[in-house]
Design an enzyme around this catalytic site. Sequence first.
Site, PDB file in Angstrom:
ATOM      1  N   ALA A  74       3.781  70.572 -69.114  1.00 41.97           N
ATOM      2  CA  ALA A  74       3.788  70.000 -70.465  1.00 41.97           C
ATOM      3  C   ALA A  74       5.109  69.307 -70.777  1.00 41.97           C
ATOM      4  CB  ALA A  74       3.513  71.098 -71.498  1.00 41.97           C
ATOM      5  N   GLU A  75       6.228  69.973 -70.497  1.00 39.77           N
ATOM      6  CA  GLU A  75       7.527  69.380 -70.831  1.00 39.77           C
ATOM      7  C   GLU A  75       7.794  68.129 -70.015  1.00 39.77           C
ATOM      8  OE1 GLU A  75      12.103  70.340 -71.942  1.00 39.77           O
ATOM      9  OE2 GLU A  75      10.680  71.982 -71.696  1.00 39.77           O
ATOM     10  N   THR A  76       7.381  68.135 -68.756  1.00 36.03           N
ATOM     11  CA  THR A  76       7.587  66.960 -67.910  1.00 36.03           C
ATOM     12  C   THR A  76       6.809  65.766 -68.446  1.00 36.03           C
ATOM     13  OG1 THR A  76       7.968  68.328 -65.957  1.00 36.03           O
ATOM     14  CG2 THR A  76       7.317  66.037 -65.574  1.00 36.03           C
ATOM     15  N   SER A  79       8.134  64.590 -71.887  1.00 32.24           N
ATOM     16  CA  SER A  79       9.461  63.981 -71.756  1.00 32.24           C
ATOM     17  C   SER A  79       9.368  62.568 -71.191  1.00 32.24           C
ATOM     18  CB  SER A  79      10.357  64.831 -70.858  1.00 32.24           C
ATOM     19  OG  SER A  79      10.661  66.051 -71.467  1.00 32.24           O
TER      20      SER A  79
END
Length: 150
Positions: A74-76, A79
Amino acid sequence: MGENTATVFPQEILDQWAGLGIDLPTLFSAGHLGERMGLKILHAAPDRVVGTLPVEGNTQPYGLLHGGASAVLAETLASVGAMLHGGPGKVAVGVDLNCTHHRGLRSGLVTGTATPAHLGRTTAAYEVVITDEKDRRVCTARLTCLLRDA
């Protein structure tokens, strides 16, 4: 799993970053952590980022997909979307990550799709929906990024 998958960027993104001497697939990649986890980014644009992650190799002691692995996916993805929204003059820095895990998996491939909830001058927030191979929701996440001058 070992196949080489190239990220697809829309032409307007390629044009925006052209001539800057920047390797887009490397800059907007999963990085070393994502590589170790088998994360692949398939499509990257400010309005939608899609990537996959194998369950195998990313499990917790009970054999289920690790919640941290879903968080990394999710963060990748979010971002990358935020960085593309900010453009070459900005750097996206995650400041808040929230994940709700809906279902456990022991095998297969999960797919994450990040779409913007807010695209501003100084912040960008993305919702990330992670699904299994039967299109069942595994995790819902939200990441807010601060957009700083590069």
